[in-house]
Every structure is written in C-alpha cells, then in structure tokens.
Scaffold this active site. Structure first.
Site, PDB file in Angstrom:
ATOM      1  N   HIS A 136       1.880   4.564  -2.909  1.00 14.56           N
ATOM      2  CA  HIS A 136       2.023   6.014  -2.735  1.00 14.56           C
ATOM      3  C   HIS A 136       3.435   6.467  -3.097  1.00 14.56           C
ATOM      4  O   HIS A 136       3.629   7.478  -3.780  1.00 14.56           O
ATOM      5  CB  HIS A 136       1.743   6.397  -1.269  1.00 14.56           C
ATOM      6  N   ASP A 184     -12.848 -45.907  -6.298  1.00 10.07           N
ATOM      7  CA  ASP A 184     -11.612 -46.244  -7.017  1.00 10.07           C
ATOM      8  C   ASP A 184     -11.897 -46.942  -8.351  1.00 10.07           C
ATOM      9  O   ASP A 184     -11.229 -47.907  -8.738  1.00 10.07           O
ATOM     10  CB  ASP A 184     -10.718 -47.147  -6.154  1.00 10.07           C
ATOM     11  N   HIS A 208       0.833  -1.203   0.000  1.00  7.96           N
ATOM     12  CA  HIS A 208       0.000   0.000   0.000  1.00  7.96           C
ATOM     13  C   HIS A 208       0.869   1.254   0.000  1.00  7.96           C
ATOM     14  O   HIS A 208       0.685   2.169  -0.819  1.00  7.96           O
ATOM     15  CB  HIS A 208      -0.918  -0.015   1.236  1.00  7.96           C
ATOM     16  N   GLU A 209       1.813   1.288   0.926  1.00  5.03           N
ATOM     17  CA  GLU A 209       2.682   2.459   1.015  1.00  5.03           C
ATOM     18  C   GLU A 209       3.598   2.558  -0.206  1.00  5.03           C
ATOM     19  O   GLU A 209       3.930   3.669  -0.645  1.00  5.03           O
ATOM     20  CB  GLU A 209       3.515   2.395   2.298  1.00  5.03           C
TER      21      GLU A 209
END
Length: 397
Positions: free
Chosen positions: A25, A197, A21-22
């Site tokens: 920016h 099977d 997130h950072e």
C-alpha cells in the site's frame, strides 16, 4: 522445544507478511503522489517511532497487524488543506484501485516465491512405490507390547530406506501390489529382496496372520498376512522451468480450497469444539501457528521435508489472507474496491446517457452500519476460532 521454535518462526513469518502487505500500500501510494503520513507495525501504544520526510515509521505494542495512514482515504476524512491535492480520494480511479490491490498482491507474491523456492530447493514428496518408510509392529499376539515392539520386518533386518525388489519371488512394481501379495501370502516365512546402498539383500521375514479385509486391509474378518512395513516417500525434483507449472498448480489448489472453505465449510462452525474437528476446516492464527510447530517437529520425516511443509504452510496462509482481503465486504480492501467499481460503472452508464459532470461518489455514511456489522462479525468469528484453537486444537492423528 522444536514445536516452540516452529510457533515462533510462524509468528515471525506472519509479521513479515503483514509488513510486506502494508509496504505494498505504502509504495504504490507514494508512487502516485499520495501522502502516506504513517507506517506502523502493530497496534496499541507506540513503543518506538521515527519521522523521516513526511512519514512517521514505528512499532506498536501489539504485533497483531499493521497499518499505513494514507491521507484522505474518503471524502469524509478531515485533512490539512495543503494535503488536499494529494488525498487518496482525489486520485484517478485506476490509481486508487492499484493501491487497494497492492496489499493482497504482496501476499500472492510471497506465496508464489515461497512455493517456487521450495520446489527448486527441496522438491516435493510423494508416496514411493517401493521404498520402506519405517518398520512398525503388528498388533497381534503382544507384538506391540513394551519390550516386544519389533514387527516381522524389523526382526528380519528390514531398514527404513530399503527399496523392495521382490517378495516371495514376484518382482514388485507398485506398493499396492506389494501389500496385496503380503495379505494373500498369510502367515509364514517369505523371501524379501531389497536394494540397500547399491547392494541386493535377501531377507526372510516370518509374516503373522491378522484379521482384516483382504481387499482393503482395513478391519475385517479375513485372515491375512502382515509384515509390519510402512510405505516411504520419495522426492520429486524440479528445474526452474518445470517448477513454474507446478507452482501455478499448487496456487490453483489453494484458491480452490479457499473457495471450498467459504462456500461449503462455514457450517463447520458448529463442530469447532467437537472431538472430530475437521483438520481441513476453519483455523485461526493460533491454530496455524500450532500446526507450524508440529510440522517442524514431526517425527519420522527428514529435515528438508519438515522445512518444506512449514514453508508451504506459510505460503498457504499468505494466499488465504490475500484472497480474503479481496472479498467485496466493507471495510476490507475488497469492499473499497467494490465501492470504487460501482462508482465507475454507474458513471459509465450516466456518460452513455449524456452526463459530462464529475463522478458521483457513494455516500459512505450509509455504508457505515454495514461496516460496523462486518467488523463485529469478523471479531466474533475470530474470537470463536481462537477459543477453539486453544481448547480443541486441530489434530492430524
């Protein structure tokens, strides 16, 4: 032990999401020539930092968030005169909008990539129309007593994974049809043909009679048959093309769920501490981490299903955080976007009236009281949900 691993894994996934997130920016600000002087993970005292170029990178003591310091976020901020041309508030409106949206955009990318990846690698689970999930006891005549927990199906040799072919001579086309036939049959032996099977196996469970509603299978007064089989699940696979619309559908459901929570479920704050707390209601970071731990340690599910459910939870949290961050509430990024949008709309109207001067900025000092109220409200709500997650955690069964 697995539960603890799930909680730690969720915490690490959340920390990576915050970092990205950072980074959204940071990268966009640098791209447009703004000065980003700090990039930190966490809050509180600094544990480690290193300066590279004009940016100080570091880790702080409390890993509950992160921040990027972009110089001149508002005209009120005092900065070095040499940095004034690179201040955030001096850049064109579209550049500021991109930087503000970039954090939430990264959350959306994370959610999209995780969901798409799960669909490709693991697929999705859905209730099977003929697969036995597990055998269970039938609570009648001490069926569930210790030492006598096997139900009619288990005693007859039914196994998890068996595919029901027919019951009492009737071919099975759906699980609902199967359960209706069992109820209608009542007590007694009935031939059950399953595929196991690649081989067809005929079993002879002796059904027992229980008092339930004949139509719904819920508690009631009708004597109906019971066999002790739980419905299984099957995996739906997706290729790179078919996974695209499914991914968008899942994301759309997440957006709808977020809207439903904000519009219709805020009144559930009153039952956060009640015994019947809604598992689909409000939950905080601690509650989500606990759910993550439970998903990774869920019994009677395959490892791939547990991992898929956990990854989808992380994707859902990212989607919710991204949407919440865009709400037009100061000081969220969405609040800054709303102010920016108002400034540009007002400037456009003034230009239509013949004004040719600079854009008039909103007086942020006047918004500070509202910002303080929002911060206090967020903090109070977060503490309330945190307290509820600790003493009255969400339970799914």
């Amino acid at each position: 032990m697995t539960n603890a691993v799930g909680i730690v894994a969720f915490a690490l996934a959340l920390l990576v999401s915050i970092l990205l997130h950072e980074a959204g920016h940071f990268v966009t600000a640098r791209h447009y020539g703004m000065k980003a002087s700090k990039f930190f993970v966490g809050f509180g005292p600094t544990l480690w930092s290193r300066t590279r170029g004009e940016t100080e990178y570091g880790i702080k003591a409390l890993p509950v968030g992160g921040f990027v310091k972009i110089e001149g976020m508002t005209p009120l901020e005092e900065i070095d005169p040499a940095d004034a041309p690179r201040a955030f508030h001096t850049r064109p409106a579209y550049q500021r909008a991109v930087v503000l949206v970039a954090g939430s955009f990264m959350h959306f990318v994370i959610a999209l990539v995780l969901i798409y990846g799960v669909l490709l690698a693991l697929g999705t689970s859905r209730p099977s129309e003929n697969t036995v999930g597990r055998t269970v006891c039938v609570p009648v005549a001490n069926e569930c007593a210790p030492g006598a927990s096997a139900g009619p199906a288990e005693r007859a040799g039914v196994r998890a994974g068996d595919q029901v072919v027919s019951f009492d001579g009737t071919p099975i086309t759906s699980w609902n049809q199967f359960t209706r036939l069992i109820r209608t049959h009542g007590a007694g032996v009935a031939p059950l043909v399953v595929e196991r099977d690649g081989q067809t196996v005929t079993l002879y469970p002796e059904l027992v009679s229980v008092m339930r509603d004949r139509q719904t299978g819920l508690a009631g007064n009708d004597p109906v048959g019971a066999i002790g089989i739980a419905q299984g699940y099957e995996t739906v696979r997706y290729n790179p093309i078919s996974a695209v619309p499914k991914t968008l559908s899942v994301l759309g459901g997440g957006v709808t769920g977020m809207y439903d929570t904000l519009v219709h479920r805020l009144d559930e704050l009153t039952n956060l501490f009640s015994p019947d707390r809604n598992p689909n209601g409000l939950v905080g970071v601690v509650g989500a981490a606990r759910v993550g731990g439970e998903l990774l340690s869920a019994p009677d599910t395959s490892a791939s299903q547990r991992i898929g459910d956990f990854v989808v939870l992380v994707a859902g949290v990212n989607l919710a955080v991204g949407l919440f961050n865009l709400l037009p509430l100061f000081p969220l990024d969405g609040g800054h976007l709303a102010v920016l949008g108002f400034e540009q709309a007002r400037h456009g109207v003034r230009r239509l009236a013949g004004y040719r001067g600079p854009t008039k900025r909103v007086d942020l000092v006047k918004l500070m009281p509202a910002a303080y109220v929002m911060v206090a409200s967020f903090a109070l709500l977060s503490l309330l949900i945190l307290f509820a997650d600790i003493i009255n955690p969400i339970r799914f069964n």
